[in-house]
Write a protein that holds these residues in place. Sequence first.
Motif, short mmCIF file in Angstrom:
data_model
loop_
_atom_site.label_atom_id
_atom_site.label_comp_id
_atom_site.label_asym_id
_atom_site.label_seq_id
_atom_site.Cartn_x
_atom_site.Cartn_y
_atom_site.Cartn_z
N TRP A 53 0.84 -1.21 0.00
CA TRP A 53 0.00 0.00 0.00
C TRP A 53 0.88 1.26 0.00
CZ3 TRP A 53 -5.08 1.13 -0.53
CH2 TRP A 53 -5.48 2.40 -0.17
N LEU A 54 1.89 1.26 0.86
CA LEU A 54 2.76 2.44 0.97
C LEU A 54 3.61 2.66 -0.27
CD1 LEU A 54 3.89 2.05 4.69
CD2 LEU A 54 2.40 3.84 3.76
N SER A 111 2.28 4.82 -3.09
CA SER A 111 2.03 6.23 -2.83
C SER A 111 2.79 7.13 -3.80
CB SER A 111 2.45 6.57 -1.39
OG SER A 111 2.31 7.95 -1.15
N ARG A 112 2.29 8.32 -3.99
CA ARG A 112 2.98 9.32 -4.80
C ARG A 112 4.01 10.09 -3.98
NH1 ARG A 112 -0.49 11.58 -9.53
NH2 ARG A 112 -1.97 9.88 -9.80
N HIS A 113 3.96 9.94 -2.66
CA HIS A 113 4.87 10.66 -1.78
C HIS A 113 6.13 9.83 -1.52
CE1 HIS A 113 1.78 13.63 -0.93
NE2 HIS A 113 0.94 12.61 -0.83
N ARG A 123 6.53 8.16 1.96
CA ARG A 123 5.68 6.97 2.14
C ARG A 123 6.22 5.79 1.37
NH1 ARG A 123 0.02 10.02 1.46
NH2 ARG A 123 0.02 11.09 3.46
N ARG A 124 6.72 6.05 0.16
CA ARG A 124 7.32 4.95 -0.62
C ARG A 124 8.53 4.37 0.10
NH1 ARG A 124 6.61 8.41 -4.95
NH2 ARG A 124 8.85 8.82 -5.00
N GLY A 163 7.38 2.26 2.78
CA GLY A 163 6.90 1.00 2.20
C GLY A 163 8.02 0.02 1.94
#
Length: 83
Positions: free
Chosen positions: A21-22, A25-27, A30-31, A34
């Motif tokens: 899920w992380l 992310s576009r951020h 967060r990636r 992840g």
Amino acid sequence: MESLIDLLQWPAMLVTLIAAWLVGSRHRVRRCAGFLCFILSNVLWVIWGWHSQAWALIVLQLGLFAMNLRGTRKNAAPPGNAR
């Protein structure tokens, strides 16, 4: 102790889902989180796989661990500096 290690597959699965899920992310932060979660899930799966003698799973997790290290490194660099 064996039953505790048998139960380890459930947190490993949960951490893997959170990581996926992380990473989507576009951020960037967060990636990165992840990919770190994926690394944690790799460790958990290897522990469970060793206990269960799931050798193919261990080999898979080691390969994915290498890819997750690469993803962590590429996402930690500021945009424009990615290789």
